[in-house]
Design a protein around this motif. Structure first.
Motif: not given
Length: 312
Positions: A35-39, A41, A68, A72, A76
């Motif tokens: 469900t996270m953004t790629r960065s 993740q 990142t 970010t 996270t």
């Protein structure tokens, strides 16, 4: 007459009062990474892959390691359940220590087509143990206690699930019936909605969906929610659409899908653990009535087995 819709503040899940323990970190990553953004993740995958090395890094160092930004990294950490990066670093250090002591084993490889049966058994057994451990570590006890209280006092309980989740719903319903509660599991979406319309304050509804996005499960829960019932979502996605209509959210370990093991198989293990936790909790709270009801059901089944025995 139009039913009064509950206030949004009532439906929001109760946030945990303390950060997840170190053992829960890897489970949280597996659950939330999709469900996270790629960065984000990249940050989550880095801390799960090498907690010892990441625990030694400052927020700037981890941002540089993952390509990142510091913002970010902090976001996270918060998504994973920690107030800030400092708390995440402490959890990483604890997880690293557990891994070094052998108390936090690495995940085994997926089952291959040419695996011999003894390896299939070993891999499945490891995966089942890991799924149960992940679920126990990530389960919010405050949310569980609130769900138990709602079911124990409910006039009537409706349970919604489709496919493999329907089987889990049936298991929960039959357990609750055996301790004298009125519980019905619905796998037909039309019957689920028409029954949800009849719910009121003092009733409870449980939606079971690993993805958190199954429309045929979300719709009856929405109807139950808007008619005043206490609603519970059991899901592998605590930020999924189903939770917007849930008073209480019970997070299960997110299923890892492989070619020979569909997600439904592994998710069911996690869901059944939560079902057992709910059942035991309710039975404890209602033991004055649950105890005699269980005894009566045991006696009835024993009598039936005796009556069907050969020679009778």
């Amino acid at each position: 007459m139009t039913e009064t819709v509950k206030e949004t503040s009532e439906s929001a899940p109760v946030p945990p009062t303390t950060p997840p323990p170190p053992a829960a970190l890897a489970a949280k990553v597996r659950t939330l990474v999709p469900t996270m953004t790629r960065s984000m993740q990249r940050v989550a995958e880095a801390v799960a892959a090498d907690p010892a090395a990441c625990a030694a890094l400052t927020v700037t160092g981890l941002a540089e390691r993952t390509g990142t930004s510091e913002a970010t990294v902090v976001r996270t950490a918060r998504v994973l359940g920690y107030p800030g990066y400092r708390d995440l670093r402490l959890a990483l250090a604890g997880l690293a220590a557990q891994q070094q002591s052998g108390r936090a084993p690495a995940v085994t490889a997926d089952i291959a087509v040419d695996d011999p049966l003894h390896e299939v058994v070993a891999k499945l057994a490891h995966d089942e143990r890991q799924t149960l451990a992940d679920t126990a570590d990530a389960l919010d006890i405050q949310q569980l206690a609130a769900a138990v209280a709602a079911l124990a006092s409910a006039r009537r309980i409706d349970i919604y699930g489709i496919g493999a989740s329907a089987l889990v719903g049936q298991d929960l319903a039959q357990k609750l019936l055996r301790i004298g509660l009125i519980a019905h599991a619905h796998s037909d979406p039309h019957l689920a909605v028409t029954n949800a319309v009849q719910l009121r304050g003092g009733d409870a509804a449980v939606a079971i969906t690993d993805s958190g996005a199954t429309g045929d499960v979300i719709e009856p829960l929405r109807v139950a929610f808007e008619h005043g019932a206490t609603t519970i979502a059991m899901t592998g996605r605590p930020d999924g659409p189903v939770t917007q209509y849930a008073d209480h959210v019970l997070t299960t370990s997110k299923a890892r899908e492989s070619e020979l093991r569909p997600a439904a198989m592994s998710s069911r293990t996690s869901q059944l653990l939560v079902v057992d936790c709910l059942f035991i909790g309710v039975a404890q709270r209602t033991y004055d009535t649950a105890g005699p009801a269980l005894s009566a059901s045991y006696e009835a089944l024993a009598h039936r087995r005796s009556a069907r025995a050969p020679g009778r």
